[in-house]
Design an enzyme around this catalytic site. Structure first.
Site, PDB file in Angstrom:
ATOM      1  N   SER A  17       7.311 -36.857  56.149  1.00  0.00           N
ATOM      2  CA  SER A  17       7.572 -36.010  57.363  1.00  0.00           C
ATOM      3  C   SER A  17       7.011 -36.769  58.485  1.00  0.00           C
ATOM      4  O   SER A  17       5.746 -37.360  58.483  1.00  0.00           O
ATOM      5  CB  SER A  17       6.612 -34.572  56.970  1.00  0.00           C
ATOM      6  OG  SER A  17       6.309 -34.171  58.125  1.00  0.00           O
TER       7      SER A  17
ATOM      8  N   GLU B 192      18.446 -33.399  48.090  1.00  0.00           N
ATOM      9  CA  GLU B 192      18.773 -32.250  49.181  1.00  0.00           C
ATOM     10  C   GLU B 192      19.987 -32.685  49.766  1.00  0.00           C
ATOM     11  O   GLU B 192      21.126 -31.481  50.165  1.00  0.00           O
ATOM     12  CB  GLU B 192      17.918 -32.042  50.183  1.00  0.00           C
ATOM     13  CG  GLU B 192      16.709 -31.131  49.676  1.00  0.00           C
ATOM     14  CD  GLU B 192      15.391 -31.516  50.658  1.00  0.00           C
ATOM     15  OE1 GLU B 192      15.121 -30.131  51.200  1.00  0.00           O
ATOM     16  OE2 GLU B 192      14.657 -32.424  50.947  1.00  0.00           O
TER      17      GLU B 192
ATOM     18  N   HIS C  53      17.475 -16.822  34.615  1.00  0.00           N
ATOM     19  CA  HIS C  53      17.115 -16.061  35.957  1.00  0.00           C
ATOM     20  C   HIS C  53      15.923 -16.735  36.427  1.00  0.00           C
ATOM     21  O   HIS C  53      15.035 -16.193  37.082  1.00  0.00           O
ATOM     22  CB  HIS C  53      16.608 -14.508  35.367  1.00  0.00           C
ATOM     23  CG  HIS C  53      17.579 -13.831  34.628  1.00  0.00           C
ATOM     24  ND1 HIS C  53      18.812 -13.210  35.105  1.00  0.00           N
ATOM     25  CD2 HIS C  53      17.456 -13.543  33.232  1.00  0.00           C
ATOM     26  CE1 HIS C  53      19.365 -12.512  34.132  1.00  0.00           C
ATOM     27  NE2 HIS C  53      18.707 -12.986  32.888  1.00  0.00           N
TER      28      HIS C  53
ATOM     29  N   LYS D 138       3.348 -34.932  52.993  1.00  0.00           N
ATOM     30  CA  LYS D 138       4.736 -34.786  52.198  1.00  0.00           C
ATOM     31  C   LYS D 138       5.449 -35.728  51.599  1.00  0.00           C
ATOM     32  O   LYS D 138       5.208 -37.028  52.054  1.00  0.00           O
ATOM     33  CB  LYS D 138       5.513 -34.212  53.627  1.00  0.00           C
ATOM     34  CG  LYS D 138       5.125 -32.882  53.988  1.00  0.00           C
ATOM     35  CD  LYS D 138       5.582 -31.664  53.425  1.00  0.00           C
ATOM     36  CE  LYS D 138       6.883 -31.553  53.812  1.00  0.00           C
ATOM     37  NZ  LYS D 138       7.409 -30.162  53.255  1.00  0.00           N
TER      38      LYS D 138
END
Ligand code: ARG
Length: 459
Positions: free
Chosen positions: A276, A289, A155, A282
């Site tokens: 970024s 992804e 979980h 970043k």
């Protein structure tokens, strides 16, 4: 003039040509188409169905055409519809009547089934090698990390401590199954459909087994209608590819999480991250992804083809031309994702201290503390209850289970003794799980050996 033009009085309009033509995407099967035609021509000559000189001329010219395609010298035409008719047209332009004899006892329906099976077989071999490379990288990293303790989750809540090796070896199991699925898909693809004709075979005395042998197939199809209508071999491949993507995607999800400032379990190489355009600090796990994102396409390819096939009566229907973009798209995506993923993993740095620190919090040794009592005779349900209360007590006190004093422990159960502290160290928790399939280094080392042997055997 179309190769099938005899029955027609008007020519197709150019919009129709564009609409139903498949040359833009099926030209990638040019090699399979030519190899299949060479085998067919050779067999026709051997069987005396066409003159041997014609068979020889066809084979020779097809080889020339193959060379010219590879040199980029041939331009395909949309009006010639697909790769099969493009090549036959070029052949006939060059050798006239002999070229017109090639299609004797054959239909594009069995021809396309043959080409696609040959194409898929070749691709499956390449993809299997990529999956194997990934398993090798996983095994290598696991070998260096049999003692690297990290939290295991259910979980997404800290559950019990495991090791990085054990976590990675879970993925090795998945990819080993993927490899098997690809082998299975290969086995069912490796059946030769030529001789099925349009749907009902042919009256010419074709030697199907000879063609089968020439083209390196393991068996011939046993029903001519199924031979041209079957695309299960595409579904098998798409299923195997979807499952690979599902595994990659789950792994990517973890890598994305592990790269966050909150987890900090992994540092991706700059080569596999991006920055970024506005936020200077970043470093984004874009590759992970994208792989996670591209999983959707491959599922789409599988579902698209399943849906295309579901309403089709026997045998061939033009709907089936849609099979190729689905299969090619999925193959291209998986072949792009697998090496990127493998390299992203092999160049990443695992932040072991943070993993250990993560395993220390969240009471991941609570099960072992309960087991400690049970091993001293307390029924497990009672031990569970006692530990539940202790965890609550620790939360209030803001401490960990191993920080409790003997007085505090004995107050809740007199069974606790000094050996408790040793029993609940993370090392004891991990080392104690030494049964087959467990995270103890004694076990993962054995699995690593099994995997190395597997890598040797699956050459
Ligand atoms: N381009 C077609 C396909 O990909 C080849 C088979 C066409 N057969 C036919 N009878 N129209 O399926």
């Amino acid at each position: 003039m179309k190769l099938w033009g005899g029955r027609f009085t008007k020519s197709t309009d150019s919009a129709t040509d564009h609409f139903h033509s498949s040359i833009s995407f099926d030209q990638r099967m040019y090699k399979e188409d030519i190899e299949g035609s060479i085998a067919h021509a050779k067999m026709l000559g051997k069987q005396g169905i066409i003159p041997v000189e014609d068979s020889i001329a066809i084979q020779k010219t097809l080889k020339e055409i193959l060379g010219e395609i590879e040199e980029g010298k041939i331009e395909f035409s949309e009006a010639a519809e697909d790769i099969h008719m493009n090549i036959e047209t070029i052949l006939t332009e060059r050798i006239g009547d002999a070229g017109k004899r090639l299609h004797t006892g054959r239909s594009r329906n069995d021809q396309v089934a043959l080409d696609l099976r040959m194409y898929n077989k070749k691709e499956i071999i390449e993809i299997k090698a990529m999956v194997k490379e990934l398993i090798k990288v996983l095994t290598d990293i696991a070998e260096k990390n049999t003692f690297t303790i990290m939290p295991g989750y259910t979980h997404l809540q800290k559950a019990q401590p495991v090791t990085l090796a054990h976590h990675l070896l879970a993925y090795a199991e998945m990819f080993k199954r993927d490899y098997e699925r690809l082998s299975e898909a290969y086995r069912r693809t490796d059946v030769m459909p030529l001789g099925s004709g349009a749907l009902a075979g042919t009256t010419y005395p074709l030697d199907r087994e000879y063609v089968c042998e020439l083209l390196g197939f393991s068996a011939v199809t046993l029903n001519s209608m199924d031979g041209v209508a079957d695309r299960d071999f595409c579904i098998d491949l798409l299923t195997a590819l979807s499952t690979i993507m599902m595994h990659l995607s789950r792994f990517c999800e973890e890598i994305i999480l592990w790269s966050t400032n909150e987890f900090k379990f992994i540092e991706l190489s700059d080569a596999y991250s991006t920055g970024s355009s506005i936020m200077p600090q970043k470093k984004n796990p874009d590759m992970a992804e994208l792989i996670r994102g591209k999983t959707g396409r491959v599922y789409g390819n599988l579902f698209g083809l399943l849906t295309t096939l579901k309403g089709l009566p026997l045998t061939y229907n033009k709907d089936m031309q849609e099979d190729k973009e689905a299969v090619f798209g999925a193959i291209d995506t998986v072949k792009m994702c697998l090496p990127v993923f493998t390299n992203m993993l092999s160049t990443a740095t695992f932040l072991k201290d943070n993993m250990l620190h993560g395993a220390k919090g969240g009471f991941s040794n609570a099960t072992d503390a309960a087991d400690y009592l049970t091993k001293k005779g307390v029924p497990f349900r009672d031990s569970h209850e006692i530990l539940g209360r202790l965890v609550l007590y620790c939360i209030e006190k803001n401490c960990m289970l191993e920080d409790l004093t003997m007085t505090e422990l004995k107050a809740i159960s007199p069974v606790f003794g000094e050996d408790y502290y040793e029993a609940v160290t993370l090392e004891s928790c991990v080392n104690g799980r030494s049964l087959i399939g467990g995270p103890a280094p004694t076990q993962t080392v054995k699995v690593i050996e099994i995997n190395k042997k597997w890598l040797e055997e699956n050459k």
